[in-house]
Design an enzyme around this catalytic site. Structure first.
Site, PDB file in Angstrom:
ATOM      1  CG  PHE A  94      -1.999   0.906   1.289  1.00 13.83           C
ATOM      2  CD1 PHE A  94      -3.255   0.502   0.858  1.00 13.83           C
ATOM      3  CD2 PHE A  94      -1.846   2.193   1.768  1.00 13.83           C
ATOM      4  CE1 PHE A  94      -4.329   1.382   0.912  1.00 13.83           C
ATOM      5  CE2 PHE A  94      -2.912   3.074   1.812  1.00 13.83           C
ATOM      6  CZ  PHE A  94      -4.160   2.671   1.384  1.00 13.83           C
ATOM      7  CG  ASP A 132       0.121  -2.831   7.065  1.00 12.66           C
ATOM      8  OD1 ASP A 132      -0.996  -3.168   7.500  1.00 12.66           O
ATOM      9  OD2 ASP A 132       0.379  -1.696   6.622  1.00 12.66           O
ATOM     10  CE1 TYR A 185      -9.109   2.239   7.207  1.00  8.11           C
ATOM     11  CE2 TYR A 185      -8.112   3.218   9.159  1.00  8.11           C
ATOM     12  CZ  TYR A 185      -8.036   2.856   7.823  1.00  8.11           C
ATOM     13  OH  TYR A 185      -6.878   3.092   7.133  1.00  8.11           O
TER      14      TYR A 185
END
Ligand SMILES: *Cc1c(COP(=O)(O)O)cnc(C)c1O
Length: 398
Positions: free
Chosen positions: A114, A185, A210
Protein backbone atom coordinates in the site's frame (compact mmCIF):
# COMPACT_ATOMS: atom_id res chain seq x y z
CA UNK A 1 -18.85 -25.66 8.20
CA UNK A 2 -22.13 -23.79 8.02
CA UNK A 3 -21.95 -20.07 7.32
CA UNK A 4 -24.98 -19.41 9.50
CA UNK A 5 -22.87 -20.12 12.57
CA UNK A 6 -20.83 -16.95 12.03
CA UNK A 7 -23.36 -14.67 10.35
CA UNK A 8 -24.71 -12.20 12.88
CA UNK A 9 -26.38 -9.50 10.83
CA UNK A 10 -28.61 -8.59 13.76
CA UNK A 11 -25.57 -7.11 15.49
CA UNK A 12 -25.15 -4.52 12.71
CA UNK A 13 -27.14 -1.52 11.56
CA UNK A 14 -27.25 -2.38 7.87
CA UNK A 15 -29.13 -0.18 5.40
CA UNK A 16 -32.03 -1.84 3.56
CA UNK A 17 -31.47 -3.23 0.09
CA UNK A 18 -27.72 -2.86 0.13
CA UNK A 19 -25.22 -5.65 -0.42
CA UNK A 20 -22.08 -4.39 1.26
CA UNK A 21 -18.89 -5.87 -0.13
CA UNK A 22 -16.56 -3.14 1.09
CA UNK A 23 -16.01 -4.14 4.70
CA UNK A 24 -12.35 -4.56 3.75
CA UNK A 25 -12.21 -0.77 3.38
CA UNK A 26 -14.72 0.54 5.93
CA UNK A 27 -16.52 -1.97 8.12
CA UNK A 28 -20.25 -1.69 8.87
CA UNK A 29 -21.75 0.05 11.88
CA UNK A 30 -22.34 -2.33 14.78
CA UNK A 31 -25.50 -1.66 16.77
CA UNK A 32 -24.75 -0.11 20.12
CA UNK A 33 -21.96 2.06 18.77
CA UNK A 34 -24.07 5.20 18.47
CA UNK A 35 -25.39 4.73 22.01
CA UNK A 36 -21.89 4.22 23.34
CA UNK A 37 -20.63 7.31 21.53
CA UNK A 38 -23.38 9.41 23.00
CA UNK A 39 -22.75 7.98 26.48
CA UNK A 40 -19.07 8.86 26.12
CA UNK A 41 -19.77 12.32 24.79
CA UNK A 42 -22.72 13.40 26.93
CA UNK A 43 -22.36 11.27 30.06
CA UNK A 44 -18.60 11.16 30.42
CA UNK A 45 -17.25 14.23 28.67
CA UNK A 46 -20.31 16.43 29.23
CA UNK A 47 -21.11 15.25 32.74
CA UNK A 48 -17.77 14.46 34.27
CA UNK A 49 -15.49 16.74 32.28
CA UNK A 50 -11.82 16.23 33.01
CA UNK A 51 -12.58 13.94 35.94
CA UNK A 52 -13.56 11.29 33.36
CA UNK A 53 -9.88 10.46 32.72
CA UNK A 54 -10.06 8.76 36.10
CA UNK A 55 -13.76 8.21 36.82
CA UNK A 56 -14.58 6.77 33.39
CA UNK A 57 -11.16 5.06 33.12
CA UNK A 58 -10.28 6.93 29.92
CA UNK A 59 -6.60 6.64 30.79
CA UNK A 60 -6.59 2.85 30.54
CA UNK A 61 -8.94 2.62 27.54
CA UNK A 62 -6.16 2.42 24.88
CA UNK A 63 -4.66 -0.54 26.71
CA UNK A 64 -7.95 -2.32 27.33
CA UNK A 65 -8.85 -2.01 23.65
CA UNK A 66 -5.33 -3.19 22.76
CA UNK A 67 -5.87 -6.37 24.77
CA UNK A 68 -9.12 -7.07 22.92
CA UNK A 69 -7.35 -6.66 19.57
CA UNK A 70 -4.48 -8.85 20.81
CA UNK A 71 -6.87 -11.76 21.23
CA UNK A 72 -7.97 -11.41 17.60
CA UNK A 73 -4.43 -11.45 16.21
CA UNK A 74 -2.93 -14.21 18.32
CA UNK A 75 -0.96 -11.96 20.67
CA UNK A 76 -0.71 -11.94 24.47
CA UNK A 77 -2.30 -9.31 26.70
CA UNK A 78 -0.20 -6.18 27.01
CA UNK A 79 1.56 -6.62 23.66
CA UNK A 80 -0.67 -4.34 21.55
CA UNK A 81 -0.83 -0.55 21.87
CA UNK A 82 -3.55 1.50 20.16
CA UNK A 83 -3.72 5.02 18.79
CA UNK A 84 -2.74 7.28 15.91
CA UNK A 85 -3.12 6.02 12.36
CA UNK A 86 -1.62 3.04 10.61
CA UNK A 87 0.75 5.29 8.66
CA UNK A 88 2.21 6.53 11.96
CA UNK A 89 2.48 3.00 13.32
CA UNK A 90 4.38 1.88 10.20
CA UNK A 91 6.82 4.74 10.76
CA UNK A 92 7.31 3.82 14.41
CA UNK A 93 7.83 0.13 13.70
CA UNK A 94 10.35 0.70 10.92
CA UNK A 95 12.23 3.34 12.91
CA UNK A 96 12.46 0.98 15.89
CA UNK A 97 13.56 -1.95 13.72
CA UNK A 98 16.36 0.09 12.09
CA UNK A 99 17.71 1.14 15.47
CA UNK A 100 17.80 -2.50 16.52
CA UNK A 101 19.94 -3.48 13.50
CA UNK A 102 22.72 -0.88 13.40
CA UNK A 103 25.11 -1.30 10.50
CA UNK A 104 22.49 -2.72 8.15
CA UNK A 105 21.18 -0.29 5.55
CA UNK A 106 18.48 -2.05 3.57
CA UNK A 107 14.72 -2.25 4.09
CA UNK A 108 12.84 -4.78 1.96
CA UNK A 109 9.17 -4.36 1.16
CA UNK A 110 7.36 -5.22 -2.08
CA UNK A 111 5.95 -3.43 -5.10
CA UNK A 112 2.41 -4.45 -4.20
CA UNK A 113 2.50 -2.71 -0.84
CA UNK A 114 0.00 0.00 0.00
CA UNK A 115 1.53 3.33 -1.02
CA UNK A 116 1.41 4.98 2.41
CA UNK A 117 3.61 2.23 3.87
CA UNK A 118 6.28 2.97 1.27
CA UNK A 119 5.84 6.75 1.54
CA UNK A 120 6.30 6.61 5.31
CA UNK A 121 9.47 4.54 4.98
CA UNK A 122 10.93 6.93 2.39
CA UNK A 123 10.05 9.90 4.60
CA UNK A 124 11.78 8.24 7.54
CA UNK A 125 14.87 7.41 5.48
CA UNK A 126 15.08 11.00 4.27
CA UNK A 127 14.99 12.24 7.86
CA UNK A 128 17.62 9.72 8.98
CA UNK A 129 19.82 10.68 6.01
CA UNK A 130 22.18 7.81 6.80
CA UNK A 131 22.49 5.93 3.52
CA UNK A 132 19.48 3.63 3.94
CA UNK A 133 17.87 2.07 0.91
CA UNK A 134 14.29 0.81 0.41
CA UNK A 135 13.96 -2.13 -1.98
CA UNK A 136 10.58 -3.09 -3.45
CA UNK A 137 10.86 -6.32 -5.46
CA UNK A 138 7.78 -7.96 -6.95
CA UNK A 139 5.86 -9.77 -4.16
CA UNK A 140 6.87 -13.20 -5.43
CA UNK A 141 10.56 -12.21 -5.34
CA UNK A 142 10.69 -10.94 -1.76
CA UNK A 143 12.22 -14.10 -0.34
CA UNK A 144 15.17 -13.82 -2.75
CA UNK A 145 15.71 -10.17 -1.81
CA UNK A 146 16.35 -10.95 1.85
CA UNK A 147 20.05 -11.21 2.66
CA UNK A 148 22.49 -10.27 5.41
CA UNK A 149 22.41 -6.58 4.44
CA UNK A 150 18.74 -6.28 5.33
CA UNK A 151 17.80 -4.53 8.56
CA UNK A 152 14.04 -4.89 8.30
CA UNK A 153 11.41 -6.58 6.15
CA UNK A 154 8.12 -4.68 5.96
CA UNK A 155 5.32 -6.60 4.29
CA UNK A 156 1.59 -6.20 4.08
CA UNK A 157 0.25 -9.69 4.72
CA UNK A 158 -2.73 -9.42 2.32
CA UNK A 159 -2.30 -7.28 -0.79
CA UNK A 160 -4.91 -4.49 -0.79
CA UNK A 161 -5.38 -4.69 -4.55
CA UNK A 162 -5.37 -8.38 -5.38
CA UNK A 163 -5.91 -10.09 -2.04
CA UNK A 164 -2.71 -12.14 -2.58
CA UNK A 165 -1.38 -13.32 0.77
CA UNK A 166 2.20 -13.76 1.94
CA UNK A 167 3.06 -16.82 4.04
CA UNK A 168 3.54 -15.11 7.39
CA UNK A 169 5.33 -17.90 9.22
CA UNK A 170 7.66 -18.73 6.33
CA UNK A 171 8.59 -15.13 5.51
CA UNK A 172 9.19 -14.30 9.17
CA UNK A 173 11.52 -17.29 9.42
CA UNK A 174 13.44 -16.19 6.33
CA UNK A 175 13.79 -12.60 7.54
CA UNK A 176 15.00 -13.69 10.95
CA UNK A 177 17.36 -16.31 9.52
CA UNK A 178 19.09 -13.47 7.67
CA UNK A 179 19.21 -11.45 10.88
CA UNK A 180 16.56 -8.93 9.80
CA UNK A 181 13.64 -7.72 11.90
CA UNK A 182 10.16 -8.55 10.60
CA UNK A 183 7.25 -6.10 10.47
CA UNK A 184 3.81 -7.26 9.31
CA UNK A 185 1.09 -4.87 8.22
CA UNK A 186 -2.23 -6.52 9.08
CA UNK A 187 -4.56 -3.92 7.54
CA UNK A 188 -6.35 -6.58 5.49
CA UNK A 189 -5.82 -9.47 7.89
CA UNK A 190 -6.98 -8.43 11.38
CA UNK A 191 -10.56 -9.64 11.72
CA UNK A 192 -10.38 -11.39 8.35
CA UNK A 193 -8.39 -14.51 9.16
CA UNK A 194 -6.84 -16.36 12.08
CA UNK A 195 -3.43 -14.93 12.95
CA UNK A 196 -0.74 -16.19 15.28
CA UNK A 197 1.60 -13.29 15.94
CA UNK A 198 3.09 -14.89 19.02
CA UNK A 199 3.60 -18.20 17.25
CA UNK A 200 5.28 -16.75 14.16
CA UNK A 201 7.69 -14.72 16.30
CA UNK A 202 7.52 -11.51 14.29
CA UNK A 203 9.18 -8.56 16.01
CA UNK A 204 6.46 -6.07 15.05
CA UNK A 205 2.99 -5.93 13.54
CA UNK A 206 0.77 -2.97 12.78
CA UNK A 207 -2.79 -2.61 11.61
CA UNK A 208 -5.88 -0.46 11.37
CA UNK A 209 -9.28 -1.04 12.93
CA UNK A 210 -11.74 0.60 10.53
CA UNK A 211 -11.62 -2.24 7.97
CA UNK A 212 -12.54 -5.74 9.17
CA UNK A 213 -12.71 -4.62 12.81
CA UNK A 214 -15.55 -2.13 12.17
CA UNK A 215 -14.09 0.66 14.33
CA UNK A 216 -15.50 3.46 12.14
CA UNK A 217 -13.87 6.08 9.91
CA UNK A 218 -10.57 7.28 11.38
CA UNK A 219 -10.58 4.61 14.14
CA UNK A 220 -7.25 4.29 15.98
CA UNK A 221 -4.55 1.97 14.65
CA UNK A 222 -2.58 -0.62 16.61
CA UNK A 223 0.99 -1.83 16.97
CA UNK A 224 2.25 -5.13 18.35
CA UNK A 225 5.75 -5.56 19.74
CA UNK A 226 7.10 -8.99 20.67
CA UNK A 227 7.20 -8.84 24.47
CA UNK A 228 10.84 -9.93 24.86
CA UNK A 229 12.16 -7.02 22.77
CA UNK A 230 10.04 -4.19 24.15
CA UNK A 231 12.77 -2.86 26.41
CA UNK A 232 15.13 -2.61 23.40
CA UNK A 233 12.67 -0.52 21.39
CA UNK A 234 13.64 3.14 21.24
CA UNK A 235 10.56 5.14 20.25
CA UNK A 236 11.24 7.52 17.37
CA UNK A 237 8.15 9.50 18.33
CA UNK A 238 8.82 10.02 22.00
CA UNK A 239 5.47 11.41 23.11
CA UNK A 240 4.44 11.98 26.69
CA UNK A 241 1.78 9.26 26.60
CA UNK A 242 4.52 6.73 25.92
CA UNK A 243 6.45 7.94 28.96
CA UNK A 244 6.69 5.66 31.96
CA UNK A 245 5.00 8.32 34.12
CA UNK A 246 3.33 10.99 31.97
CA UNK A 247 2.11 12.99 34.94
CA UNK A 248 5.49 13.09 36.62
CA UNK A 249 6.16 15.75 33.96
CA UNK A 250 9.83 14.88 33.85
CA UNK A 251 11.94 16.89 31.43
CA UNK A 252 13.74 13.76 30.37
CA UNK A 253 11.93 11.11 28.31
CA UNK A 254 11.78 7.71 29.99
CA UNK A 255 9.79 5.17 27.96
CA UNK A 256 7.11 2.99 29.53
CA UNK A 257 8.29 -0.55 30.22
CA UNK A 258 5.66 -2.06 27.92
CA UNK A 259 4.32 -1.70 24.38
CA UNK A 260 2.67 1.46 25.73
CA UNK A 261 5.95 3.21 24.92
CA UNK A 262 4.68 3.34 21.36
CA UNK A 263 1.80 5.57 22.32
CA UNK A 264 2.40 9.18 21.33
CA UNK A 265 -0.11 11.80 22.46
CA UNK A 266 -3.56 12.08 24.02
CA UNK A 267 -5.71 9.14 22.92
CA UNK A 268 -8.88 9.74 20.84
CA UNK A 269 -11.33 8.69 23.55
CA UNK A 270 -14.55 8.93 21.54
CA UNK A 271 -13.11 6.82 18.71
CA UNK A 272 -11.63 4.35 21.19
CA UNK A 273 -14.97 3.98 22.97
CA UNK A 274 -16.63 3.35 19.60
CA UNK A 275 -14.01 0.74 18.74
CA UNK A 276 -14.37 -0.90 22.15
CA UNK A 277 -18.10 -1.23 21.57
CA UNK A 278 -17.62 -2.42 17.97
CA UNK A 279 -15.34 -5.23 19.15
CA UNK A 280 -18.28 -6.80 21.01
CA UNK A 281 -19.40 -8.40 17.73
CA UNK A 282 -16.38 -10.73 18.01
CA UNK A 283 -17.44 -12.17 21.36
CA UNK A 284 -17.78 -15.92 20.94
CA UNK A 285 -16.54 -15.83 17.33
CA UNK A 286 -13.74 -18.13 16.20
CA UNK A 287 -11.64 -16.67 13.41
CA UNK A 288 -11.22 -20.16 11.95
CA UNK A 289 -14.99 -20.17 11.35
CA UNK A 290 -14.89 -16.67 9.86
CA UNK A 291 -12.13 -17.80 7.52
CA UNK A 292 -14.02 -20.93 6.44
CA UNK A 293 -17.13 -18.86 5.74
CA UNK A 294 -15.13 -16.23 3.88
CA UNK A 295 -13.64 -18.89 1.61
CA UNK A 296 -17.04 -20.39 0.95
CA UNK A 297 -18.50 -16.98 0.06
CA UNK A 298 -15.59 -15.96 -2.15
CA UNK A 299 -15.49 -19.28 -3.99
CA UNK A 300 -19.22 -18.95 -4.69
CA UNK A 301 -18.71 -15.35 -5.84
CA UNK A 302 -15.86 -16.24 -8.21
CA UNK A 303 -17.79 -19.14 -9.72
CA UNK A 304 -20.95 -17.06 -10.22
CA UNK A 305 -19.19 -14.00 -11.65
CA UNK A 306 -16.98 -15.99 -14.02
CA UNK A 307 -19.95 -17.97 -15.27
CA UNK A 308 -22.01 -14.84 -15.94
CA UNK A 309 -19.31 -12.34 -16.98
CA UNK A 310 -16.45 -13.66 -19.13
CA UNK A 311 -15.44 -10.01 -19.69
CA UNK A 312 -14.01 -9.84 -16.16
CA UNK A 313 -10.61 -11.29 -15.34
CA UNK A 314 -9.88 -12.68 -11.91
CA UNK A 315 -7.03 -10.59 -10.46
CA UNK A 316 -6.87 -12.51 -7.17
CA UNK A 317 -5.14 -15.85 -6.62
CA UNK A 318 -7.46 -18.68 -7.62
CA UNK A 319 -6.24 -20.79 -4.71
CA UNK A 320 -8.22 -19.64 -1.66
CA UNK A 321 -5.30 -20.56 0.60
CA UNK A 322 -3.22 -17.86 -1.15
CA UNK A 323 -5.93 -15.22 -0.86
CA UNK A 324 -7.19 -12.99 1.96
CA UNK A 325 -10.87 -12.14 2.39
CA UNK A 326 -11.39 -10.20 -0.84
CA UNK A 327 -11.83 -10.98 -4.50
CA UNK A 328 -10.68 -8.62 -7.26
CA UNK A 329 -11.58 -8.59 -10.91
CA UNK A 330 -9.74 -6.60 -13.55
CA UNK A 331 -11.91 -4.75 -16.06
CA UNK A 332 -10.77 -1.83 -18.25
CA UNK A 333 -13.87 0.21 -17.34
CA UNK A 334 -13.85 -0.97 -13.75
CA UNK A 335 -14.36 2.50 -12.32
CA UNK A 336 -17.52 3.11 -14.34
CA UNK A 337 -18.78 -0.44 -13.72
CA UNK A 338 -18.33 -0.03 -9.96
CA UNK A 339 -20.28 3.24 -9.99
CA UNK A 340 -23.10 1.53 -11.88
CA UNK A 341 -23.07 -1.32 -9.37
CA UNK A 342 -23.14 1.01 -6.37
CA UNK A 343 -26.09 2.77 -8.01
CA UNK A 344 -27.85 -0.61 -7.93
CA UNK A 345 -27.14 -1.26 -4.26
CA UNK A 346 -24.03 -3.44 -4.52
CA UNK A 347 -21.16 -1.63 -2.85
CA UNK A 348 -17.58 -2.62 -3.59
CA UNK A 349 -14.78 -0.28 -4.61
CA UNK A 350 -12.24 0.45 -7.30
CA UNK A 351 -8.46 0.63 -7.15
CA UNK A 352 -6.48 2.12 -10.03
CA UNK A 353 -5.77 1.22 -12.69
CA UNK A 354 -8.51 -1.34 -13.37
CA UNK A 355 -9.37 -3.34 -10.26
CA UNK A 356 -12.92 -3.92 -9.04
CA UNK A 357 -12.62 -5.03 -5.44
CA UNK A 358 -15.12 -7.01 -3.38
CA UNK A 359 -14.59 -7.78 0.31
CA UNK A 360 -16.19 -10.68 2.18
CA UNK A 361 -17.09 -10.17 5.81
CA UNK A 362 -19.06 -13.23 6.93
CA UNK A 363 -20.34 -11.56 10.10
CA UNK A 364 -22.75 -9.57 7.93
CA UNK A 365 -22.53 -11.00 4.38
CA UNK A 366 -24.22 -14.29 3.47
CA UNK A 367 -24.77 -16.50 0.41
CA UNK A 368 -27.91 -14.62 -0.64
CA UNK A 369 -25.91 -11.39 -0.73
CA UNK A 370 -23.32 -13.04 -2.95
CA UNK A 371 -25.99 -14.22 -5.38
CA UNK A 372 -27.67 -10.79 -5.50
CA UNK A 373 -24.27 -9.18 -6.14
CA UNK A 374 -23.42 -11.61 -8.94
CA UNK A 375 -26.78 -10.92 -10.57
CA UNK A 376 -26.24 -7.15 -10.49
CA UNK A 377 -22.71 -7.51 -11.83
CA UNK A 378 -24.11 -9.52 -14.72
CA UNK A 379 -26.68 -6.76 -15.43
CA UNK A 380 -24.04 -4.03 -15.37
CA UNK A 381 -21.39 -5.86 -17.39
CA UNK A 382 -23.57 -7.92 -19.75
CA UNK A 383 -25.92 -5.00 -20.43
CA UNK A 384 -23.01 -2.50 -20.61
CA UNK A 385 -24.91 -0.27 -18.19
CA UNK A 386 -21.58 1.24 -17.14
CA UNK A 387 -21.52 3.19 -20.44
CA UNK A 388 -23.97 5.74 -18.98
CA UNK A 389 -21.88 8.96 -18.86
CA UNK A 390 -22.84 9.72 -15.26
CA UNK A 391 -20.70 6.79 -14.13
CA UNK A 392 -17.50 8.26 -15.54
CA UNK A 393 -17.44 11.24 -13.15
CA UNK A 394 -14.57 10.56 -10.77
CA UNK A 395 -15.09 11.19 -7.04
CA UNK A 396 -12.23 11.96 -4.65
CA UNK A 397 -12.57 8.56 -3.01
CA UNK A 398 -12.88 5.61 -5.37
C1 LIG B 1 -5.73 0.81 4.65
C2 LIG B 1 -4.26 0.74 4.70
C3 LIG B 1 -3.49 1.80 5.22
C4 LIG B 1 -4.12 3.08 5.65
O1 LIG B 1 -3.31 3.83 6.52
P1 LIG B 1 -3.96 4.97 7.41
O2 LIG B 1 -2.84 5.64 8.06
O3 LIG B 1 -4.92 4.30 8.36
O4 LIG B 1 -4.73 5.87 6.50
C5 LIG B 1 -2.12 1.61 5.30
N1 LIG B 1 -1.53 0.47 4.88
C6 LIG B 1 -2.24 -0.55 4.36
C7 LIG B 1 -1.55 -1.78 3.93
C8 LIG B 1 -3.62 -0.44 4.23
O5 LIG B 1 -4.32 -1.42 3.68
Amino acid sequence: MNISTVTRKHLFDLPENIVYLDGNSLGCLPRGVAGRASKTIEGEWGGQLIRAWNTASWMSLPQRVGDRIARLVGAPDGSVATGDTLSIKVYQAVAAALRMRPGRKVIVSDSGNFPTDLYMVRGLLQTLDAGYELRTPEPENVADAIDESVAAVLLTHVDYRTGRMHDMADMTRRAQAAGAAMIWDLAHSAGALPLDLAGCGTEFAVGCTYKYLNGGPGAPAFIYVRPDIVSAVEPALAGWMGHDAPFAMELHYRPAMSTERLRVGTPPIVQLAILDEALNVWDGVELEDVRAASIELSELFIAEVERRCPQLNLASPRDPAARGSQVSFAFANGYEAMQALIDRGVIGDFRAPDIMRFGFTPLYVDRDDVLVAAGKIEEVIGGELWRDTRYSVRSRVT
